[in-house]
Write an enzyme that holds these catalytic residues in place. Sequence first.
Site, PDB file in Angstrom:
ATOM      1  N   GLY A  54      38.786  36.785  39.390  1.00 13.61           N
ATOM      2  CA  GLY A  54      39.408  35.690  38.664  1.00 13.61           C
ATOM      3  C   GLY A  54      40.114  36.096  37.483  1.00 13.61           C
ATOM      4  N   SER A  55      39.630  37.191  36.793  1.00 15.39           N
ATOM      5  CA  SER A  55      40.316  37.942  35.671  1.00 15.39           C
ATOM      6  C   SER A  55      41.371  38.936  35.811  1.00 15.39           C
ATOM      7  CB  SER A  55      39.116  38.393  34.861  1.00 15.39           C
ATOM      8  OG  SER A  55      37.923  37.397  34.516  1.00 15.39           O
ATOM      9  N   SER A  96      38.494  40.039  30.851  1.00 19.57           N
ATOM     10  CA  SER A  96      37.138  39.593  31.528  1.00 19.57           C
ATOM     11  C   SER A  96      36.631  38.230  31.036  1.00 19.57           C
ATOM     12  CB  SER A  96      35.899  40.608  31.277  1.00 19.57           C
ATOM     13  OG  SER A  96      34.869  40.233  31.453  1.00 19.57           O
ATOM     14  N   SER A  98      34.094  36.310  31.332  1.00 17.61           N
ATOM     15  CA  SER A  98      32.893  36.333  30.583  1.00 17.61           C
ATOM     16  C   SER A  98      32.812  37.242  29.386  1.00 17.61           C
ATOM     17  CB  SER A  98      31.762  36.540  31.614  1.00 17.61           C
ATOM     18  OG  SER A  98      31.809  37.972  32.013  1.00 17.61           O
ATOM     19  N   THR A 101      31.722  41.809  32.386  1.00 18.23           N
ATOM     20  CA  THR A 101      32.239  42.348  33.544  1.00 18.23           C
ATOM     21  C   THR A 101      31.815  43.856  33.541  1.00 18.23           C
ATOM     22  OG1 THR A 101      33.770  40.815  34.202  1.00 18.23           O
ATOM     23  CG2 THR A 101      33.664  42.514  35.397  1.00 18.23           C
ATOM     24  N   ARG A 148      37.646  32.191  37.828  1.00 18.00           N
ATOM     25  CA  ARG A 148      38.732  31.757  38.862  1.00 18.00           C
ATOM     26  C   ARG A 148      39.311  30.295  38.480  1.00 18.00           C
ATOM     27  NH1 ARG A 148      34.257  30.913  41.742  1.00 18.00           N
ATOM     28  NH2 ARG A 148      33.547  29.037  42.786  1.00 18.00           N
ATOM     29  N   GLU A 231      36.335  32.023  47.796  1.00 15.23           N
ATOM     30  CA  GLU A 231      35.110  31.616  46.714  1.00 15.23           C
ATOM     31  C   GLU A 231      34.724  30.031  46.567  1.00 15.23           C
ATOM     32  OE1 GLU A 231      34.662  33.890  42.946  1.00 15.23           O
ATOM     33  OE2 GLU A 231      36.570  34.483  43.373  1.00 15.23           O
ATOM     34  N   HIS A 247      55.601  45.723  61.340  1.00 15.00           N
ATOM     35  CA  HIS A 247      55.674  46.953  61.851  1.00 15.00           C
ATOM     36  C   HIS A 247      54.223  47.139  62.306  1.00 15.00           C
ATOM     37  CE1 HIS A 247      59.440  48.147  60.182  1.00 15.00           C
ATOM     38  NE2 HIS A 247      59.477  47.175  59.472  1.00 15.00           N
ATOM     39  N   LYS A 341      24.942  40.865  41.828  1.00 12.47           N
ATOM     40  CA  LYS A 341      25.006  41.104  40.279  1.00 12.47           C
ATOM     41  C   LYS A 341      23.544  41.415  40.124  1.00 12.47           C
ATOM     42  CE  LYS A 341      29.440  39.476  38.799  1.00 12.47           C
ATOM     43  NZ  LYS A 341      29.848  38.198  37.774  1.00 12.47           N
TER      44      LYS A 341
END
Length: 347
Positions: A54-55, A96, A98, A101, A148, A231, A247, A341
């Site tokens: 989301g960042s 970021s 937060s 990241t 997000r 998400e 294509h 994480k």
Amino acid sequence: MRLEDIRRVDPDGMYDAIREFPEQWRRGRLLAQAVDPGFTIADKDHLIVAGMGGSAIGGDLLRALVADVAPIPITVVRHYQLPAFVNSRSVVVASSYSGNTEETLAAFEVALARKATVVCIASGGELLHRARAANLPYIQIPGGLQPRAALGYSFTALLTLAEQIGLVQPDETAWQETQELLEQQSEVLGDPSGNDALELAEALQDRLPLIYSDSGLMEAVNLRWRCQIQENAKRLAAGNVYPELNHNEIMGWEYTGVLHSMVGVIVLRDREDHPRVQHRMDVTRELISDRAGYWAEVQSQGESRLARMMSLVNLGDWVSLYLAVLLGVDPTPVPLIGQLKETLARI
């Protein structure tokens, strides 16, 4: 659907975060305008937005929005490493939400080592700590949200920065039109008793969403739709762009079967889609729409490119929220990402 139905599934308030997108748009613009980046692109060769999830999507939206007017190229990097071309003539925006990241922090250090001009966008965390320590310009946006759900802050910060450094010309008319359109959408799409977003979510409830669009202005919006469905609704979603899909992917529709009936196609359309692409969209619909379980086309709203882009971004956010509620899924937590994480932190 009633608001109490949403509250029961959505205890952390993703509904409220999406409903407040117009306020994010207004406030994020003001926060970014208060920061002087201290440079312009007069002697720069390219701009890189380094971020994840989301960042990073704001970088994709910026790239698509200004591709035909920006005097230097824009690249979005979702990785620990930066391309070899990044040097002292580069601008790197480390984004970021937060501020913690790990991929973005690694890219930030690479940018400093390459002597690039660096700007940071975050709500706090290690990224802002390092920006302050290095005396770098930064835009601090409000925290407390899922990344997000903070796009109104992160994208307005990035677009305002682009204006301040001379990447694009300010267009206050477009900003105001977008603000007013988002406010209107918030009222209409935020009414759970019935609206276009809820109708699309109901159609996708038992289907795999497949998002199509032109590879121009709406390419990044296409990506945003998929990420939000993944998400918020915890539902797999795929997508592709015209003319490339004509294509190759179109042949995947040649022989119909049970899988095709499980697919719900949403085509994002804009009046500035390339004329030949518009014809391709029409012909493709005629050839294969009856082979899908569901096929719908949604048109952007507004006059300015900015308003039209954000009208479909906002619609997609609401679709993902209502789809989550219909599936009985809490839209806010992302447990698999959290587990990933935690595992990586031990390695």
